[in-house]
Scaffold this motif. Structure first.
Motif, mmCIF file in Angstrom:
data_model
loop_
_atom_site.group_PDB
_atom_site.id
_atom_site.type_symbol
_atom_site.label_atom_id
_atom_site.label_comp_id
_atom_site.label_asym_id
_atom_site.label_seq_id
_atom_site.Cartn_x
_atom_site.Cartn_y
_atom_site.Cartn_z
ATOM 1 N N GLU A 6 -1.793 -3.979 19.176
ATOM 2 C CA GLU A 6 -1.023 -2.761 19.439
ATOM 3 C C GLU A 6 -0.059 -2.421 18.301
ATOM 4 O OE1 GLU A 6 1.273 -6.080 21.650
ATOM 5 O OE2 GLU A 6 -0.808 -5.611 21.204
ATOM 6 N N HIS A 7 0.079 -3.318 17.327
ATOM 7 C CA HIS A 7 1.013 -3.069 16.220
ATOM 8 C C HIS A 7 0.316 -2.834 14.876
ATOM 9 C CE1 HIS A 7 4.611 -3.644 18.528
ATOM 10 N NE2 HIS A 7 4.081 -4.737 19.061
ATOM 11 N N LEU A 8 -1.016 -2.660 14.894
ATOM 12 C CA LEU A 8 -1.726 -2.461 13.630
ATOM 13 C C LEU A 8 -1.281 -1.196 12.904
ATOM 14 C CD1 LEU A 8 -5.317 -3.700 14.471
ATOM 15 C CD2 LEU A 8 -3.535 -4.832 13.137
ATOM 16 N N SER A 9 -1.069 -0.109 13.615
ATOM 17 C CA SER A 9 -0.605 1.106 12.930
ATOM 18 C C SER A 9 0.837 0.928 12.453
ATOM 19 C CB SER A 9 -0.739 2.339 13.826
ATOM 20 O OG SER A 9 0.063 2.202 14.971
ATOM 21 N N ASP A 10 1.636 0.160 13.192
ATOM 22 C CA ASP A 10 3.013 -0.112 12.768
ATOM 23 C C ASP A 10 3.031 -0.854 11.436
ATOM 24 O OD1 ASP A 10 4.037 0.991 15.152
ATOM 25 O OD2 ASP A 10 3.914 -0.938 16.182
ATOM 26 N N ILE A 11 2.201 -1.894 11.337
ATOM 27 C CA ILE A 11 2.205 -2.707 10.121
ATOM 28 C C ILE A 11 1.693 -1.913 8.935
ATOM 29 C CG2 ILE A 11 -0.040 -3.837 10.424
ATOM 30 C CD1 ILE A 11 2.668 -5.995 9.298
ATOM 31 N N GLU A 12 0.680 -1.095 9.149
ATOM 32 C CA GLU A 12 0.133 -0.296 8.043
ATOM 33 C C GLU A 12 1.200 0.645 7.485
ATOM 34 O OE1 GLU A 12 -3.000 -0.386 6.602
ATOM 35 O OE2 GLU A 12 -3.619 -2.049 7.894
ATOM 36 N N GLY A 13 1.937 1.315 8.360
ATOM 37 C CA GLY A 13 3.002 2.210 7.910
ATOM 38 C C GLY A 13 4.135 1.459 7.235
ATOM 39 N N ALA A 14 4.500 0.304 7.795
ATOM 40 C CA ALA A 14 5.587 -0.492 7.223
ATOM 41 C C ALA A 14 5.212 -1.038 5.847
ATOM 42 C CB ALA A 14 5.952 -1.631 8.178
ATOM 43 N N VAL A 15 3.962 -1.433 5.674
ATOM 44 C CA VAL A 15 3.511 -1.937 4.367
ATOM 45 C C VAL A 15 3.554 -0.816 3.332
ATOM 46 C CG1 VAL A 15 1.498 -2.807 3.101
ATOM 47 C CG2 VAL A 15 2.175 -3.882 5.251
ATOM 48 N N ARG A 16 3.129 0.382 3.701
ATOM 49 C CA ARG A 16 3.198 1.526 2.761
ATOM 50 C C ARG A 16 4.645 1.795 2.348
ATOM 51 N NH1 ARG A 16 -0.996 3.275 5.934
ATOM 52 N NH2 ARG A 16 0.300 4.498 7.330
ATOM 53 N N THR A 17 5.553 1.784 3.310
ATOM 54 C CA THR A 17 6.974 2.001 3.019
ATOM 55 C C THR A 17 7.507 0.899 2.110
ATOM 56 O OG1 THR A 17 7.321 3.138 5.116
ATOM 57 C CG2 THR A 17 9.276 2.206 4.058
ATOM 58 N N LEU A 18 7.153 -0.342 2.422
ATOM 59 C CA LEU A 18 7.597 -1.484 1.635
ATOM 60 C C LEU A 18 7.127 -1.380 0.190
ATOM 61 C CD1 LEU A 18 8.737 -4.315 1.165
ATOM 62 C CD2 LEU A 18 6.604 -5.221 2.135
ATOM 63 N N PHE A 19 5.852 -1.113 -0.016
ATOM 64 C CA PHE A 19 5.332 -1.068 -1.378
ATOM 65 C C PHE A 19 5.833 0.149 -2.157
ATOM 66 C CE2 PHE A 19 2.792 -4.567 -0.040
ATOM 67 C CZ PHE A 19 2.613 -5.296 -1.196
ATOM 68 N N ALA A 20 6.138 1.236 -1.482
ATOM 69 C CA ALA A 20 6.765 2.382 -2.161
ATOM 70 C C ALA A 20 8.146 1.977 -2.680
ATOM 71 C CB ALA A 20 6.866 3.576 -1.220
ATOM 72 N N ALA A 21 8.888 1.223 -1.889
ATOM 73 C CA ALA A 21 10.218 0.766 -2.305
ATOM 74 C C ALA A 21 10.115 -0.223 -3.461
ATOM 75 C CB ALA A 21 10.958 0.138 -1.128
#
Length: 99
Positions: free
Chosen positions: A13-28
């Motif tokens: 249930e958190h796969l979309s959460d992790i994908e978005g968080a990883v994108r945010t993390l790598f942008a930073a």
């Protein structure tokens, strides 16, 4: 150089959460461009398992820790894990521009 691998299995249930968080993390990370670190996150096939590689030029000094988005990601992921992650040291035998 100090190289570690982390294997993280995320609850479905958190796969979309992790994908978005990883994108945010790598942008930073890209915006700050910290020195002395190499960092990658990959998903194994279509599974919910991720493999994270971390290489530090100076063991014990992780420049990512100074990035607020990295600290936030570390806190968030704890609630998404299906099981605890265990860091595993890697011995680099050969590498071309990865380590």
């Amino acid at each position: 150089m100090h190289v570690m691998m982390f294997r993280a299995t995320i609850r479905g249930e958190h796969l979309s959460d992790i994908e978005g968080a990883v994108r945010t993390l790598f942008a930073a990370i890209q915006a700050q461009q910290p020195q002395g670190v190499r960092y990658a996150s990959s998903r194994l096939g279509d599974s919910s398992t991720y493999v994270i590689l971390l290489a530090l030029d100076q063991p014990g000094e992780n420049p990512l820790a100074s990035i607020p988005e990295f600290r936030a990601f570390q806190e968030q992921i704890q609630g998404w894990l299906a099981e605890p992650t265990v860091p595993q040291p890697l011995t680099v035998v050969g590498s071309y521009n990865l380590f």
